[in-house]
Write a protein that holds these residues in place. Structure first.
Motif, PDB file in Angstrom:
ATOM      1  N   GLU A  45       0.811  -1.207   0.000  1.00 47.38           N
ATOM      2  CA  GLU A  45       0.000   0.000   0.000  1.00 47.38           C
ATOM      3  C   GLU A  45       0.850   1.264   0.000  1.00 47.38           C
ATOM      4  O   GLU A  45       0.418   2.307  -0.489  1.00 47.38           O
ATOM      5  CB  GLU A  45      -0.931   0.014   1.223  1.00 47.38           C
ATOM      6  N   SER A  46       2.058   1.188   0.552  1.00 49.77           N
ATOM      7  CA  SER A  46       2.859   2.395   0.743  1.00 49.77           C
ATOM      8  C   SER A  46       3.315   3.022  -0.563  1.00 49.77           C
ATOM      9  O   SER A  46       3.646   4.211  -0.591  1.00 49.77           O
ATOM     10  CB  SER A  46       4.088   2.077   1.612  1.00 49.77           C
ATOM     11  N   TYR A  65      -3.325   6.147  -3.535  1.00 50.86           N
ATOM     12  CA  TYR A  65      -4.785   6.015  -3.467  1.00 50.86           C
ATOM     13  C   TYR A  65      -5.208   4.611  -3.047  1.00 50.86           C
ATOM     14  O   TYR A  65      -6.301   4.150  -3.388  1.00 50.86           O
ATOM     15  CB  TYR A  65      -5.398   6.362  -4.823  1.00 50.86           C
ATOM     16  N   ALA A  66      -4.366   3.943  -2.280  1.00 50.27           N
ATOM     17  CA  ALA A  66      -4.663   2.569  -1.862  1.00 50.27           C
ATOM     18  C   ALA A  66      -5.930   2.490  -1.024  1.00 50.27           C
ATOM     19  O   ALA A  66      -6.687   1.522  -1.120  1.00 50.27           O
ATOM     20  CB  ALA A  66      -3.475   2.000  -1.082  1.00 50.27           C
ATOM     21  N   LYS A  67      -6.191   3.493  -0.210  1.00 46.94           N
ATOM     22  CA  LYS A  67      -7.384   3.468   0.639  1.00 46.94           C
ATOM     23  C   LYS A  67      -8.665   3.516  -0.184  1.00 46.94           C
ATOM     24  O   LYS A  67      -9.727   3.114   0.288  1.00 46.94           O
ATOM     25  CB  LYS A  67      -7.341   4.633   1.634  1.00 46.94           C
ATOM     26  N   GLU A  68      -8.565   4.028  -1.429  1.00 44.80           N
ATOM     27  CA  GLU A  68      -9.717   4.035  -2.333  1.00 44.80           C
ATOM     28  C   GLU A  68      -9.769   2.762  -3.177  1.00 44.80           C
ATOM     29  O   GLU A  68     -10.599   2.639  -4.077  1.00 44.80           O
ATOM     30  CB  GLU A  68      -9.681   5.256  -3.244  1.00 44.80           C
ATOM     31  N   GLY A  69      -8.843   1.833  -2.912  1.00 50.37           N
ATOM     32  CA  GLY A  69      -8.822   0.583  -3.651  1.00 50.37           C
ATOM     33  C   GLY A  69      -8.056   0.649  -4.954  1.00 50.37           C
ATOM     34  O   GLY A  69      -8.154  -0.259  -5.786  1.00 50.37           O
ATOM     35  N   PHE A  95      -4.538   0.479  -6.633  1.00 45.64           N
ATOM     36  CA  PHE A  95      -3.188   0.048  -6.316  1.00 45.64           C
ATOM     37  C   PHE A  95      -2.238   0.250  -7.496  1.00 45.64           C
ATOM     38  O   PHE A  95      -1.463  -0.625  -7.849  1.00 45.64           O
ATOM     39  CB  PHE A  95      -3.184  -1.414  -5.861  1.00 45.64           C
ATOM     40  N   GLU A 151       6.543  -1.649   5.877  1.00 43.39           N
ATOM     41  CA  GLU A 151       5.394  -2.466   5.456  1.00 43.39           C
ATOM     42  C   GLU A 151       5.797  -3.902   5.193  1.00 43.39           C
ATOM     43  O   GLU A 151       5.121  -4.852   5.613  1.00 43.39           O
ATOM     44  CB  GLU A 151       4.766  -1.849   4.209  1.00 43.39           C
TER      45      GLU A 151
END
Length: 359
Positions: free
Chosen positions: A10-11, A15-19, A21, A66
């Motif tokens: 994710e790091s 925009y990983a929190k929005e899915g 990648f 991570e």
């Protein structure tokens, strides 16, 4: 995937929190020689060229933290479409390898290539979405610089042989797995193919619902005309945002279509280099890409006044029901953000105000 021994960091993805990648950070760390900042840098948080080294160190520390939480024998999947357009020299590809090497024992590089014609279609669709005035389906490199100022793009952007050779120089030819990008609805086929190459089980994986689809031929022309009108009369971010939503929901298709003869002439520019890729990495194929462009010949080639009026009337009716002028705060915020994206929208865009795609 983590339970199966596969991990997607994710790091590296802002925009990983929005899915989403797409590991955009790779384009930041691989360009210590880039003395400017572009849209990808901004997405990762880089505002000044002088801060690139410091941000690279922070990205490295974040990835190290991570990965320390996963098994040593896990397979880490890193993916970014912008490696092609931003990591665009052998030196930069070497910087990328140098950044990743401390974390991994070995690499497998799965690279998906598509015909230069489909690359051009995707590029024009992106340009239209970003408010540019685009009138043709394939670039025109009829100048000494081999540069099309309308998109803007250099011929080298389409040089797949050079791109694959950069990857080979940095990661080793034995690490490369060259695959063909599935056109049409690519997500299910692409993910299934990648999982087969990577040895990852497809069962239970949620396929993405959103694909960056092109507009239909006539819708692409409408979008270009509206963009041109806004350059002449002033930019309206909410109108532009609503138009894109409308065309996405009602008028997906093949994109801004070119004449088959134009496409054939464009593809001939890359014929020899494409055959080098075929013979070296895909020798089982008789040709790298299909040369049948007849499927793009259809009734949508020319936008009639009647069709334009009908589509705009339908858009007005759609906007009254679903447009951002209503009370949806998220839509208004997105529209306002879109409006602020391009500060020079009141004038025709130039290579100085847009990301220029180079070899």
């Amino acid at each position: 995937m983590k339970a199966s021994g596969f991990y997607v960091p994710e790091s590296l993805a802002p925009y990983a929190k929005e899915g989403l990648f797409n590991h955009l950070a790779l384009a930041v760390v691989a360009r210590p020689d880039f003395c400017e900042v572009d849209d990808i840098d901004h997405a990762v948080g880089l505002r000044r060229p002088a801060a690139r080294t410091l941000l690279t160190e922070e990205i490295q520390e974040g990835l190290e933290f991570e990965l320390s939480a996963i098994d040593d024998d896990a397979t880490v999947i890193i993916s970014s479409e912008h490696i092609h357009s931003r990591v665009n020299t052998t030196e930069r590809m070497m910087f990328l390898r140098e950044f990743l090497s401390p974390f991994f024992e070995d690499f497998i590089v799965v690279v998906y290539i598509r015909s230069q014609y489909h690359m051009a279609r995707s590029l024009t669709n992106t340009a239209l979405r970003q408010g540019q005035v685009v009138r043709k389906g394939v670039p025109d490199f009829c100048n000494d610089e081999e540069f099309d100022p309308e998109l803007p793009v250099h011929k080298g952007f389409f040089d797949l042989k050079l791109f694959v050779e950069r990857l080979s120089a940095a990661f080793g030819e034995e690490a490369l797995r060259v695959r063909l990008y599935p056109e049409g609805r690519p997500a299910p086929e692409l993910i299934a193919d990648f999982c087969a190459v990577a040895g990852c089980a497809l069962d239970g994986l949620e396929l993405p619902s959103r694909e960056n689809a092109s507009f239909s031929g006539q819708a692409s022309q409408i979008c270009g005309l509206v963009n041109e009108l806004m350059h002449e009369r002033g930019h309206d971010g909410r109108l532009q945002y609503d138009l894109l939503r409308y065309l996405d929901s009602e008028h997906q298709g093949a994109g801004l279509v070119a004449e088959p003869a134009e496409v054939a002439e464009f593809m001939r520019l890359f014929e020899q280099d494409n055959d080098v890729i075929r013979s070296r990495w895909l020798p089982h194929r008789n040709e790298l890409f299909s040369n049948d462009f007849g499927q793009h010949d259809g009734p949508e080639r020319t936008l009639s006044i009647k069709a334009a009026v009908e589509m705009m009337l339908a858009f007005i009716a759609w906007r009254e029901r679903f447009g951002s002028g209503l009370s949806n705060a998220e839509d208004r915020s997105a529209a306002d953000a879109w409006s602020a994206w391009e500060p020079a929208m009141s004038a025709p865009p130039s290579p100085d105000t847009r990301q220029t795609l180079r070899p």
